[in-house]
Design a protein around this motif. Sequence first.
Motif, PDB file in Angstrom:
ATOM      1  N   ARG A  91       5.355  62.603  76.524  1.00 16.96           N
ATOM      2  CA  ARG A  91       6.430  62.161  77.420  1.00 16.96           C
ATOM      3  C   ARG A  91       7.668  63.022  77.190  1.00 16.96           C
ATOM      4  NH1 ARG A  91       3.912  59.376  80.929  1.00 16.96           N
ATOM      5  NH2 ARG A  91       5.836  58.341  81.525  1.00 16.96           N
ATOM      6  N   ASN A  92       8.491  63.178  78.226  1.00 14.42           N
ATOM      7  CA  ASN A  92       9.746  63.894  78.012  1.00 14.42           C
ATOM      8  C   ASN A  92      10.924  63.185  78.657  1.00 14.42           C
ATOM      9  OD1 ASN A  92       9.092  64.896  80.699  1.00 14.42           O
ATOM     10  ND2 ASN A  92      10.600  66.484  80.339  1.00 14.42           N
ATOM     11  N   THR A  93      12.072  63.413  78.060  1.00 14.51           N
ATOM     12  CA  THR A  93      13.344  62.892  78.541  1.00 14.51           C
ATOM     13  C   THR A  93      14.337  64.042  78.511  1.00 14.51           C
ATOM     14  OG1 THR A  93      12.908  60.646  77.746  1.00 14.51           O
ATOM     15  CG2 THR A  93      15.227  61.259  78.056  1.00 14.51           C
ATOM     16  N   VAL A  94      15.146  64.137  79.564  1.00 10.17           N
ATOM     17  CA  VAL A  94      16.161  65.182  79.649  1.00 10.17           C
ATOM     18  C   VAL A  94      17.523  64.514  79.796  1.00 10.17           C
ATOM     19  CG1 VAL A  94      17.017  67.137  81.004  1.00 10.17           C
ATOM     20  CG2 VAL A  94      14.549  66.810  80.712  1.00 10.17           C
ATOM     21  N   ASN A  95      18.474  64.955  78.981  1.00  9.33           N
ATOM     22  CA  ASN A  95      19.860  64.507  79.085  1.00  9.33           C
ATOM     23  C   ASN A  95      20.721  65.718  79.409  1.00  9.33           C
ATOM     24  OD1 ASN A  95      19.514  61.694  78.335  1.00  9.33           O
ATOM     25  ND2 ASN A  95      18.983  62.478  76.327  1.00  9.33           N
ATOM     26  N   ASN A 156      28.324  77.579  89.173  1.00 10.03           N
ATOM     27  CA  ASN A 156      29.002  78.537  88.304  1.00 10.03           C
ATOM     28  C   ASN A 156      29.738  77.843  87.154  1.00 10.03           C
ATOM     29  OD1 ASN A 156      29.740  81.081  87.454  1.00 10.03           O
ATOM     30  ND2 ASN A 156      31.448  81.254  88.886  1.00 10.03           N
ATOM     31  N   GLN A 157      28.991  77.043  86.404  1.00 12.09           N
ATOM     32  CA  GLN A 157      29.548  76.244  85.312  1.00 12.09           C
ATOM     33  C   GLN A 157      28.609  76.268  84.109  1.00 12.09           C
ATOM     34  OE1 GLN A 157      32.493  74.032  85.651  1.00 12.09           O
ATOM     35  NE2 GLN A 157      32.744  75.389  87.405  1.00 12.09           N
ATOM     36  N   PRO A 158      29.125  75.981  82.906  1.00  8.22           N
ATOM     37  CA  PRO A 158      28.247  75.811  81.751  1.00  8.22           C
ATOM     38  C   PRO A 158      27.713  74.377  81.699  1.00  8.22           C
ATOM     39  CG  PRO A 158      30.534  75.771  81.052  1.00  8.22           C
ATOM     40  CD  PRO A 158      30.538  76.007  82.538  1.00  8.22           C
ATOM     41  N   TYR A 159      26.440  74.251  81.358  1.00  6.35           N
ATOM     42  CA  TYR A 159      25.812  72.939  81.198  1.00  6.35           C
ATOM     43  C   TYR A 159      25.033  72.913  79.889  1.00  6.35           C
ATOM     44  CZ  TYR A 159      27.102  71.888  85.952  1.00  6.35           C
ATOM     45  OH  TYR A 159      27.838  71.645  87.078  1.00  6.35           O
ATOM     46  N   GLN A 160      24.878  71.714  79.367  1.00  9.48           N
ATOM     47  CA  GLN A 160      24.080  71.497  78.158  1.00  9.48           C
ATOM     48  C   GLN A 160      22.929  70.566  78.520  1.00  9.48           C
ATOM     49  OE1 GLN A 160      25.754  70.976  74.042  1.00  9.48           O
ATOM     50  NE2 GLN A 160      25.299  68.842  74.499  1.00  9.48           N
ATOM     51  N   LEU A 161      21.755  70.907  78.047  1.00  8.25           N
ATOM     52  CA  LEU A 161      20.546  70.147  78.355  1.00  8.25           C
ATOM     53  C   LEU A 161      19.825  69.815  77.056  1.00  8.25           C
ATOM     54  CD1 LEU A 161      18.084  70.831  81.137  1.00  8.25           C
ATOM     55  CD2 LEU A 161      17.203  70.927  78.834  1.00  8.25           C
ATOM     56  N   GLU A 162      19.506  68.555  76.878  1.00  7.65           N
ATOM     57  CA  GLU A 162      18.698  68.114  75.737  1.00  7.65           C
ATOM     58  C   GLU A 162      17.300  67.807  76.269  1.00  7.65           C
ATOM     59  OE1 GLU A 162      19.264  64.946  72.155  1.00  7.65           O
ATOM     60  OE2 GLU A 162      19.601  64.196  74.194  1.00  7.65           O
ATOM     61  N   TYR A 163      16.302  68.528  75.773  1.00  9.80           N
ATOM     62  CA  TYR A 163      14.919  68.385  76.224  1.00  9.80           C
ATOM     63  C   TYR A 163      14.126  67.756  75.087  1.00  9.80           C
ATOM     64  CZ  TYR A 163      10.695  69.573  78.810  1.00  9.80           C
ATOM     65  OH  TYR A 163       9.523  69.506  79.519  1.00  9.80           O
ATOM     66  N   MET A 164      13.799  66.476  75.235  1.00  9.05           N
ATOM     67  CA  MET A 164      13.116  65.726  74.183  1.00  9.05           C
ATOM     68  C   MET A 164      11.672  65.454  74.575  1.00  9.05           C
ATOM     69  SD  MET A 164      16.045  63.000  73.044  1.00  9.05           S
ATOM     70  CE  MET A 164      16.111  62.196  74.640  1.00  9.05           C
ATOM     71  N   LEU A 165      10.775  65.655  73.615  1.00  7.34           N
ATOM     72  CA  LEU A 165       9.359  65.342  73.795  1.00  7.34           C
ATOM     73  C   LEU A 165       8.962  64.278  72.780  1.00  7.34           C
ATOM     74  CD1 LEU A 165       7.964  68.962  74.185  1.00  7.34           C
ATOM     75  CD2 LEU A 165       8.151  67.235  75.986  1.00  7.34           C
ATOM     76  N   HIS A 166       8.149  63.340  73.231  1.00  2.66           N
ATOM     77  CA  HIS A 166       7.619  62.295  72.346  1.00  2.66           C
ATOM     78  C   HIS A 166       6.141  62.097  72.669  1.00  2.66           C
ATOM     79  CE1 HIS A 166       7.303  58.645  69.972  1.00  2.66           C
ATOM     80  NE2 HIS A 166       6.699  58.089  71.010  1.00  2.66           N
ATOM     81  N   ASP A 167       5.322  62.077  71.635  1.00  4.80           N
ATOM     82  CA  ASP A 167       3.896  61.825  71.819  1.00  4.80           C
ATOM     83  C   ASP A 167       3.613  60.377  71.430  1.00  4.80           C
ATOM     84  OD1 ASP A 167       1.123  62.724  72.328  1.00  4.80           O
ATOM     85  OD2 ASP A 167       0.886  62.209  70.204  1.00  4.80           O
ATOM     86  N   ASN A 168       3.187  59.576  72.393  1.00  7.25           N
ATOM     87  CA  ASN A 168       2.933  58.154  72.143  1.00  7.25           C
ATOM     88  C   ASN A 168       1.780  57.927  71.172  1.00  7.25           C
ATOM     89  OD1 ASN A 168       5.024  57.224  73.749  1.00  7.25           O
ATOM     90  ND2 ASN A 168       3.748  57.065  75.570  1.00  7.25           N
ATOM     91  N   GLN A 169       0.810  58.819  71.143  1.00  2.00           N
ATOM     92  CA  GLN A 169      -0.354  58.621  70.269  1.00  2.00           C
ATOM     93  C   GLN A 169      -0.005  58.870  68.806  1.00  2.00           C
ATOM     94  OE1 GLN A 169      -3.891  60.629  71.512  1.00  2.00           O
ATOM     95  NE2 GLN A 169      -5.040  60.023  69.696  1.00  2.00           N
ATOM     96  N   MET A 177      17.916  71.647  72.221  1.00  3.51           N
ATOM     97  CA  MET A 177      19.193  71.574  72.918  1.00  3.51           C
ATOM     98  C   MET A 177      19.493  72.973  73.449  1.00  3.51           C
ATOM     99  SD  MET A 177      21.470  69.170  73.483  1.00  3.51           S
ATOM    100  CE  MET A 177      21.815  68.042  72.167  1.00  3.51           C
ATOM    101  N   VAL A 178      19.899  73.045  74.721  1.00  7.39           N
ATOM    102  CA  VAL A 178      20.183  74.318  75.384  1.00  7.39           C
ATOM    103  C   VAL A 178      21.562  74.244  76.022  1.00  7.39           C
ATOM    104  CG1 VAL A 178      19.502  75.847  77.280  1.00  7.39           C
ATOM    105  CG2 VAL A 178      17.747  74.769  75.862  1.00  7.39           C
ATOM    106  N   GLN A 179      22.348  75.302  75.835  1.00  2.97           N
ATOM    107  CA  GLN A 179      23.609  75.460  76.540  1.00  2.97           C
ATOM    108  C   GLN A 179      23.504  76.743  77.345  1.00  2.97           C
ATOM    109  OE1 GLN A 179      26.490  75.499  73.360  1.00  2.97           O
ATOM    110  NE2 GLN A 179      26.533  73.267  73.229  1.00  2.97           N
ATOM    111  N   ALA A 180      23.805  76.648  78.648  1.00  3.76           N
ATOM    112  CA  ALA A 180      23.637  77.812  79.502  1.00  3.76           C
ATOM    113  C   ALA A 180      24.628  77.762  80.671  1.00  3.76           C
ATOM    114  CB  ALA A 180      22.210  77.876  80.061  1.00  3.76           C
ATOM    115  N   TRP A 181      24.984  78.950  81.133  1.00  6.88           N
ATOM    116  CA  TRP A 181      25.780  79.053  82.351  1.00  6.88           C
ATOM    117  C   TRP A 181      24.818  78.908  83.512  1.00  6.88           C
ATOM    118  CZ3 TRP A 181      30.965  79.420  81.593  1.00  6.88           C
ATOM    119  CH2 TRP A 181      31.745  79.451  82.747  1.00  6.88           C
TER     120      TRP A 181
END
Length: 185
Positions: A91-95, A156-169, A177-181
């Motif tokens: 599963r994944n969640t993005v913030n 044309n802005q900087p954004y931060q993205l948190e990409y989380m993965l979780h394995d239920n099994q 964590m990614v910061q990018a223009w």
Amino acid sequence: MLLRCLILSVLAIVASSFVLPSNLDNCAPPNGTDHQMHWWQCSNGPVQFLNATPYDSTGTKYEYPIHLSKPIVVKTQINNPTNTYVKPNLRNTVNLWKYGGWSGCTWTSIPTLGLLKDLSACDHGVPCPVKPGNQELDVTIDFTQFEQIINLLKDNQPYQLEYMLHDNQSGDDSCMMVQAWAYLQ
């Protein structure tokens, strides 16, 4: 359908109150994001991210700044020492965060009202199965199916993205964590 309209209405109200204002005039680009993507691992593993590089939607051409209105392929180098991860357990969640605004030169959370929470990772950009070993994993991040979120963002802005993965099994967690223009057009 009524629930979706309600969610979009609430999201629009929240956006007009908190997300859209942005004043970057007095803010230096965070962590050099005006020149390159900045990333780090935000979990203890067991999967370790060793590298992350943004590419266009074909995965063949390096692309920076990134374009959030198109799919992005992030070529990651990972070391997966333990388990094979498969659908439906992975599963994944993005913030998301934006930079600057009323609170100054800081990161401010962008509310997504759960639209990017607990998604099937294998159906949303992770090529499954993810087998053990040191490998390149080309992860596709595609916000085009979440147009209501894209519409909240500024070009044309900087954004931060948190990409989380979780394995239920296995219970394994992994996070980058990614910061990018970013451009939207």
